[in-house]
Design a protein around this motif. Sequence first.
Motif, short mmCIF file in Angstrom:
data_model
loop_
_atom_site.label_atom_id
_atom_site.label_comp_id
_atom_site.label_asym_id
_atom_site.label_seq_id
_atom_site.Cartn_x
_atom_site.Cartn_y
_atom_site.Cartn_z
N TYR A 1 0.85 -1.19 0.00
CA TYR A 1 0.00 0.00 0.00
C TYR A 1 0.89 1.24 0.00
O TYR A 1 1.84 1.32 0.78
N ASP B 1 -1.75 -2.02 -4.13
CA ASP B 1 -3.16 -2.37 -4.08
C ASP B 1 -4.06 -1.15 -3.85
O ASP B 1 -5.16 -1.06 -4.40
N ARG B 2 -3.59 -0.22 -3.01
CA ARG B 2 -4.33 0.99 -2.71
C ARG B 2 -3.35 2.12 -2.45
O ARG B 2 -2.19 1.87 -2.06
N ILE C 1 -7.78 1.47 4.22
CA ILE C 1 -6.72 0.46 4.04
C ILE C 1 -6.78 -0.64 5.09
O ILE C 1 -6.86 -1.83 4.74
N SER D 1 -7.79 -4.62 4.32
CA SER D 1 -6.72 -5.60 4.26
C SER D 1 -6.99 -6.82 5.12
O SER D 1 -6.18 -7.73 5.19
#
Length: 324
Positions: A130, A153-154, A319, A323
């Motif tokens: 991330y 991913d983010r 996040i 996750s």
Amino acid sequence: MTTQVEPNGPKLVSIPTNPVPEGARVGYFTTSDKVRLRYARWLKSEGPQRGTICLVQGRTEYIEKYFETVADFRRRGFAVATFDWRGQGGSDRLIGDPTVGYVDRFEDYWTDLRSFHADILLPDCPGPFYLVGHSMGGLASLVATTRDRMMFDRVFLSAPMVGLHGMDESLSRWAMIAETASFLGLGKLPLKRKGDRRPDEAMYPDNPLTSDMLRYKRMVETVRADDGLYLGSPSFRWLAAAMRAMLDTRRERFAGEIRIPLLILAAARDQIVSTPAIEHLGLRLRTGRHMVIAGSRHEMFMENDNVRGQVLAAFDAFITQQSS
């Protein structure tokens, strides 16, 4: 576990008000264009393993400034990996005067991040990855999202530098001035500004960074402990490169080129970057959104506990909880 340092490698500055988080692994890596950068990484300290936060800083910043935030992420189950951009912190300075901010092209920051991802994140850190970026690091992060949507991913950004406070209408003109100065051979000269002098406690009342006196004092004490961390005025070449990168985010197609889930936080009382420019970009995003943090000055991770609480709550929703 104590701090691990590579032989002949860099160290992290530790002071009583800002100690190095336990378990740091510190070293250098070399970018694809042969610039040596300082990095540090930590394993999680609590909770289930959630992946790794890649933390990238703003202009003039350095790893030590984020020790408190590193600890916040580790308590949430994240490993953390971070580095100093070329030209600042404990990484290679690029011109004769080490206190002047310089970069040839803003694209060079993409080279730094891409090299860090390949050489440190992929082999040494647990996925998924991330990206968390602040200010100039936020602009570099935006560039990265348009280059490779598989790296992270983010993406979570605080006060990304997509414009400068009070310069929304004049940014293009100032970019041309900086480019002309660079063309005339003045690119390495600094554009000296009052706010770029070495920080001290007397500057706190008028500082644009944070309303938290203790956290501001911590920044002052860290640089005082190692003057080599200090970076002052930007050069004309840096301004030309950064302003063109900012203007690029205003292209109609730019927001559509971002294909990674993205959350942008803007500071309501920001006097460094342009909050209206952030809002304008946020409204155009297809895979992300933005929010404005009331009462916050520019450095939200260094702000008072109320502001930091809001920032970390937004991080958790975007996040940490995703996750699990």
